[in-house]
Design a protein around this motif. Structure first.
Motif: not given
Length: 221
Positions: A125-153
């Protein structure tokens, strides 16, 4: 108007949360640890840093957390080598629909890059994704919104034009804090009253999401 659809991975795309729970119970006696369901629930949606903090609070400061997590991962890997990645019903159909209809499709997972990429390739399913953000690329884990805000950006989309698909309480809370639309597809944890209040909707499966997206497309025509 929804322009970008953001996917969580474990428990949402793949039925790996149940497998993770099974692994913890399977290795408990061998490692001399006591596994509690509330600990497993807390771990949902956590990146490695937060997972270590949670495990340390249950097993103590001197616990060999690397040994515990490695044993758990070995169990999971054996199961997937024998049976493949347990893909949730409707996943590929939904991803194909989104690509065909020109939505941005983004992965935002608390799992680290190496592990996530392995699962995505195994499940084809990798071929379907335009962008990917992984857990080791963010400082703060969910429920912090960091990963989703990075995805939007990364997808050049305003938060209000993003739809997040999540199974965990932490993930739904993170999407809400990011100012995004969020639909919960519960996996191993039932939605509580707070989730029912902040989620746009709660549905049973990705197949329901596909039907919802198709009806949305019809209304937009």
């Amino acid at each position: 108007m929804i322009k970008t659809v953001i996917f969580d991975m474990d428990g949402l795309m793949f039925d790996t949360e149940r497998l993770s729970n099974e692994a913890f119970y399977a290795i408990a006696d061998k490692l001399g640890i006591v596994v509690k369901q509330e600990m497993l629930d807390e771990l949902k949606g956590s990146n490695k840093k937060r997972a270590f903090d949670i495990l340390r609070s249950y097993f103590g400061e001197d616990a060999d957390l690397d040994r515990i997590l490695n044993a758990r991962q070995e169990y999971i890997d054996r199961c997937m080598e024998e049976n493949g990645v347990p893909v949730k019903a409707g996943l590929k159909e939904l991803l194909s629909f989104l690509k065909t209809h020109h939505y941005n499709v983004v992965l935002a997972t608390s799992t680290g890059r190496e592990r996530a990429m392995k699962l995505l390739k195994m499940a084809d399913v990798k071929k379907y994704f335009d962008y990917m953000i992984f857990g080791d690329a963010v400082e703060n884990s969910k429920p912090d919104p960091e990963i989703f805000l990075k995805a939007a950006k990364k997808s050049y989309t305003d938060p209000e034009n993003c739809l997040v698909l999540e199974d965990s309480l932490n993930g739904v809370e993170a999407a809400h804090r990011a100012g995004m639309h969020v639909i919960m597809i519960p996996d191993t944890i039932a939605p509580n009253d707070h989730m029912k209040e902040i989620a746009d909707d709660i549905v049973e499966s990705l197949e329901d999401i596909l039907n919802w997206m198709k009806s949305t497309e019809k209304k937009a025509v």
